[in-house]
Design a protein around this motif. Structure first.
Motif, PDB file in Angstrom:
ATOM      1  N   ALA A 135       0.624  -1.223   0.067  1.00  0.00           N
ATOM      2  CA  ALA A 135      -0.240   0.000   0.014  1.00  0.00           C
ATOM      3  C   ALA A 135       0.890   1.223   0.096  1.00  0.00           C
ATOM      4  CB  ALA A 135      -0.878   0.022   1.225  1.00  0.00           C
ATOM      5  N   MET A 136       1.920   1.303   0.876  1.00  0.00           N
ATOM      6  CA  MET A 136       2.762   2.513   1.004  1.00  0.00           C
ATOM      7  C   MET A 136       3.628   2.416  -0.497  1.00  0.00           C
ATOM      8  SD  MET A 136       2.250   4.315   3.522  1.00  0.00           S
ATOM      9  CE  MET A 136       1.692   4.680   4.920  1.00  0.00           C
ATOM     10  N   LEU A 137       3.807   1.503  -0.949  1.00  0.00           N
ATOM     11  CA  LEU A 137       4.737   1.533  -2.178  1.00  0.00           C
ATOM     12  C   LEU A 137       4.013   2.308  -3.147  1.00  0.00           C
ATOM     13  CD1 LEU A 137       7.049  -1.299  -3.556  1.00  0.00           C
ATOM     14  CD2 LEU A 137       5.205   0.122  -5.103  1.00  0.00           C
ATOM     15  N   GLN A 138       2.468   1.615  -3.369  1.00  0.00           N
ATOM     16  CA  GLN A 138       1.866   2.274  -4.304  1.00  0.00           C
ATOM     17  C   GLN A 138       1.563   3.762  -4.137  1.00  0.00           C
ATOM     18  OE1 GLN A 138       0.303   1.077  -7.146  1.00  0.00           O
ATOM     19  NE2 GLN A 138       0.604  -1.002  -7.067  1.00  0.00           N
ATOM     20  N   ALA A 139       1.524   4.179  -3.037  1.00  0.00           N
ATOM     21  CA  ALA A 139       1.086   5.608  -2.472  1.00  0.00           C
ATOM     22  C   ALA A 139       2.310   6.371  -2.864  1.00  0.00           C
ATOM     23  CB  ALA A 139       0.959   5.611  -0.849  1.00  0.00           C
ATOM     24  N   ARG A 140       3.584   5.783  -2.750  1.00  0.00           N
ATOM     25  CA  ARG A 140       4.721   6.679  -2.877  1.00  0.00           C
ATOM     26  C   ARG A 140       5.056   6.985  -4.565  1.00  0.00           C
ATOM     27  NH1 ARG A 140       6.979   3.622   1.391  1.00  0.00           N
ATOM     28  NH2 ARG A 140       7.632   1.996  -0.016  1.00  0.00           N
ATOM     29  N   THR A 141       4.377   6.075  -5.213  1.00  0.00           N
ATOM     30  CA  THR A 141       4.346   5.773  -6.637  1.00  0.00           C
ATOM     31  C   THR A 141       3.403   6.925  -6.987  1.00  0.00           C
ATOM     32  OG1 THR A 141       5.311   3.757  -6.831  1.00  0.00           O
ATOM     33  CG2 THR A 141       4.211   4.953  -8.724  1.00  0.00           C
ATOM     34  N   ALA A 142       2.499   7.097  -6.331  1.00  0.00           N
ATOM     35  CA  ALA A 142       1.083   8.030  -6.748  1.00  0.00           C
ATOM     36  C   ALA A 142       1.616   9.188  -6.416  1.00  0.00           C
ATOM     37  CB  ALA A 142      -0.084   7.798  -6.010  1.00  0.00           C
ATOM     38  N   VAL A 143       2.382   9.554  -5.155  1.00  0.00           N
ATOM     39  CA  VAL A 143       2.923  10.729  -4.728  1.00  0.00           C
ATOM     40  C   VAL A 143       3.877  11.325  -6.048  1.00  0.00           C
ATOM     41  CG1 VAL A 143       4.477  12.214  -3.253  1.00  0.00           C
ATOM     42  CG2 VAL A 143       2.526  10.583  -2.446  1.00  0.00           C
ATOM     43  N   LEU A 144       4.836  10.667  -6.671  1.00  0.00           N
ATOM     44  CA  LEU A 144       5.470  11.011  -7.591  1.00  0.00           C
ATOM     45  C   LEU A 144       4.815  11.332  -9.022  1.00  0.00           C
ATOM     46  CD1 LEU A 144       8.318   7.858  -7.394  1.00  0.00           C
ATOM     47  CD2 LEU A 144       8.655  10.391  -6.908  1.00  0.00           C
ATOM     48  N   CYS A 145       3.891  10.745  -9.149  1.00  0.00           N
ATOM     49  CA  CYS A 145       2.915  11.254 -10.228  1.00  0.00           C
ATOM     50  C   CYS A 145       2.288  12.575  -9.962  1.00  0.00           C
ATOM     51  CB  CYS A 145       1.739   9.987 -10.438  1.00  0.00           C
ATOM     52  SG  CYS A 145       2.229   8.473 -11.299  1.00  0.00           S
ATOM     53  N   ALA A 146       1.648  12.743  -8.916  1.00  0.00           N
ATOM     54  CA  ALA A 146       1.091  13.744  -8.302  1.00  0.00           C
ATOM     55  C   ALA A 146       2.122  14.828  -8.763  1.00  0.00           C
ATOM     56  CB  ALA A 146       0.787  13.834  -6.922  1.00  0.00           C
ATOM     57  N   GLU A 147       3.572  15.040  -8.144  1.00  0.00           N
ATOM     58  CA  GLU A 147       4.657  15.794  -8.271  1.00  0.00           C
ATOM     59  C   GLU A 147       4.828  16.367  -9.772  1.00  0.00           C
ATOM     60  OE1 GLU A 147       7.838  14.117  -6.313  1.00  0.00           O
ATOM     61  OE2 GLU A 147       7.251  14.648  -4.451  1.00  0.00           O
ATOM     62  N   GLN A 148       4.681  15.180 -10.609  1.00  0.00           N
ATOM     63  CA  GLN A 148       4.818  15.478 -12.077  1.00  0.00           C
ATOM     64  C   GLN A 148       3.735  16.253 -12.527  1.00  0.00           C
ATOM     65  OE1 GLN A 148       7.776  14.566 -13.999  1.00  0.00           O
ATOM     66  NE2 GLN A 148       8.498  14.037 -11.992  1.00  0.00           N
ATOM     67  N   ALA A 149       2.433  15.758 -12.088  1.00  0.00           N
ATOM     68  CA  ALA A 149       1.212  16.530 -12.541  1.00  0.00           C
ATOM     69  C   ALA A 149       1.178  18.010 -11.936  1.00  0.00           C
ATOM     70  CB  ALA A 149      -0.045  15.896 -12.270  1.00  0.00           C
ATOM     71  N   GLY A 150       2.047  18.203 -10.869  1.00  0.00           N
ATOM     72  CA  GLY A 150       1.912  19.616 -10.196  1.00  0.00           C
ATOM     73  C   GLY A 150       0.362  19.752  -9.571  1.00  0.00           C
ATOM     74  N   HIS A 151      -0.028  18.906  -9.039  1.00  0.00           N
ATOM     75  CA  HIS A 151      -1.325  18.810  -8.621  1.00  0.00           C
ATOM     76  C   HIS A 151      -1.590  18.793  -7.067  1.00  0.00           C
ATOM     77  CE1 HIS A 151      -5.846  17.984  -8.458  1.00  0.00           C
ATOM     78  NE2 HIS A 151      -5.796  18.159  -9.804  1.00  0.00           N
ATOM     79  N   PRO A 152      -1.915  19.907  -6.471  1.00  0.00           N
ATOM     80  CA  PRO A 152      -1.964  19.925  -4.705  1.00  0.00           C
ATOM     81  C   PRO A 152      -3.200  19.006  -4.383  1.00  0.00           C
ATOM     82  CG  PRO A 152      -2.579  22.183  -5.775  1.00  0.00           C
ATOM     83  CD  PRO A 152      -1.978  21.425  -6.981  1.00  0.00           C
TER      84      PRO A 152
END
Length: 436
Positions: free
Chosen positions: A203-220
């Motif tokens: 779960a945390m691995l998926q969440a960390r990957t999701a955070v990377l995507c959010a950073e690339q998207a620039g989406h607060p």
């Protein structure tokens, strides 16, 4: 990729084997055949092997398959048998070159290189294809709180695979932002899947990957929502101080976005504070969450709906879940849990969620035990204990175990044998124990 020459299982797999193209190359041709089609090589392979039904694919995928192989999807899905009358898929027209010498080979190689370049140039995903993916992600976000995990996990994994495949290609900045946004949501949903199946590490691995995507998207807004998801995973894993830290880490993003994560984050912290025995911080966080509703401005995450937005019933449930930890707040816990149970009474309500409904009932049972009313506790927990095994997700199992602990700590175990037996039978077969 090496060509797969084992016995084909479907007509589609046979036609793919007879072609001169890999699964990756065929997947890349989809968006050129239908602007709304997008598929990963892995998903195409599953369709070819008969592991996924073509009838369940999107209309754009079915249209692209028909165009690519020149056969109706019903025929492509048929089991393949030796001697089955068939024609291989049409190949791009080859140049008719005179002679058979090295010049022909050179020209053929040059033609193939030109084709590869044209494919690379066409890799930018069309807006229509991205809209199709957005609709699929929204469908899954809406379905997740109301459907068993086993009914959504396959589509989630395939959607994530498609999004990652597209992101590995060159994309214009705007489309890259949209794809990263959708990949962040999908990975966040898969973090919830892993949590629901009692695998906090994944779960945390998926969440960390999701955070990377959010950073690339620039989406607060996505960043705030993902911090809420990380806080949720940490809370149910018993890492309460970590759950508080994740909730606090999302507050700045929530303030920028203005969406309902501004409520989810403090109410998530409230549960963790209460589990740590900090009653004052827990009550302050509940008050903050309730006051935050007046400042909410629905954002892009809220527009997705379902699990991507936080609603009033969940606020009541989280408050009840927090106060159920605190013996001194038994009366307030009973009030919040009663309101939450009523808020989740209608399964046809768009805000209904079977996990939160079950948690609300468990909290009401704990509040009843605090007042030493075993009959009320048994009645409150009865609908939860009737849930089928596929709905016995991690959070529900933990909530039911908390009822067991409340009975024991209250010294009522000898008077509550039936209730305890029901709880132990329920927790014996959680959802993660089922074959998948």
């Amino acid at each position: 990729m090496a060509r797969d020459r084992r016995e084909p299982r479907t007509m589609l797999e046979y036609l793919i084997q007879q072609s001169d193209r890999t699964y990756e190359e065929l997947a890349e041709e989809f968006s050129r055949l239908d602007s709304r089609a997008a598929i990963s090589a892995r998903h195409l392979g599953r369709l070819a092997r008969g592991e996924r039904q073509l009838a369940d694919s999107t209309p754009a995928t079915r249209r692209a398959l028909q165009a690519l192989f020149g056969k109706p999807v019903e025929e492509l899905q048929l089991p393949w048998t030796a001697g089955h009358p068939s024609t291989a898929p049409a190949q791009p027209a080859a140049l008719a070159l005179p002679g058979t010498g090295p010049e022909r080979n050179i020209l053929a190689m040059a033609a193939q290189r030109a084709r590869q370049y044209a494919m690379l140039a066409a890799e930018a995903t069309t807006p229509a294809a991205i809209q199709q993916l957005a609709e699929e992600v929204q469908r899954l976000a809406l379905a997740y709180p109301q459907r068993p995990v086993n009914e959504v996990i396959g589509d989630l994994a395939e959607t994530q695979d498609t999004l990652f495949t597209l992101l590995e290609r060159r994309q214009p900045p705007d489309q890259s932002r949209d794809l990263n946004f959708l990949a962040g949501i999908t990975s966040g949903l898969l973090a919830k899947v892993s949590h629901d199946l009692a695998d906090p590490h994944s779960a945390m691995l998926q969440a960390r990957t999701a955070v990377l995507c959010a950073e690339q998207a620039g989406h607060p807004g996505l960043q705030a929502w993902l911090r809420g998801m990380q806080s949720l995973v940490a809370y149910w894993a018993g890492r309460y101080a970590e759950a508080v830290r994740y909730a606090d880490a999302g507050r700045e993003y929530a303030a920028q976005a203005g969406g309902t994560s501004a409520v989810w984050l403090p109410i998530s912290a409230a549960r963790a504070y209460a589990a740590l025995g900090n009653a004052e911080q827990a009550k302050a966080a509940i008050a903050e969450a309730e006051q935050s509703w007046s400042r909410v401005r629905p954002d892009e995450m809220d527009a997705m709906g379902g699990i991507c937005t936080f609603n009033q019933p969940r606020t009541l449930y989280y408050a009840a879940d927090a106060l159920a930890w605190l013996p001194s707040e038994a009366a307030a816990a009973a009030d919040y849990s009663s309101q939450a149970v009523n808020a989740y009474a209608d399964p046809h309500d768009p805000s209904w969620a079977f996990g939160d409904q079950a948690g609300s009932h468990a909290d009401l049972a704990i509040a009843s035990i605090a007042s030493r009313d075993l009959d009320a506790a048994t009645e409150a927990l009865a609908p939860v204990l009737e849930l089928p095994a596929e709905r016995r997700i991690n959070g529900i199992v933990h909530s039911v175990r908390r009822v067991h602990q409340a009975v024991t700590r209250a010294g009522l175990a000898s008077d509550a044998r039936d209730l305890i037996d029901g709880i132990e039978h329920f927790t014996h077969t959680p959802a993660n124990a089922l074959p998948r």
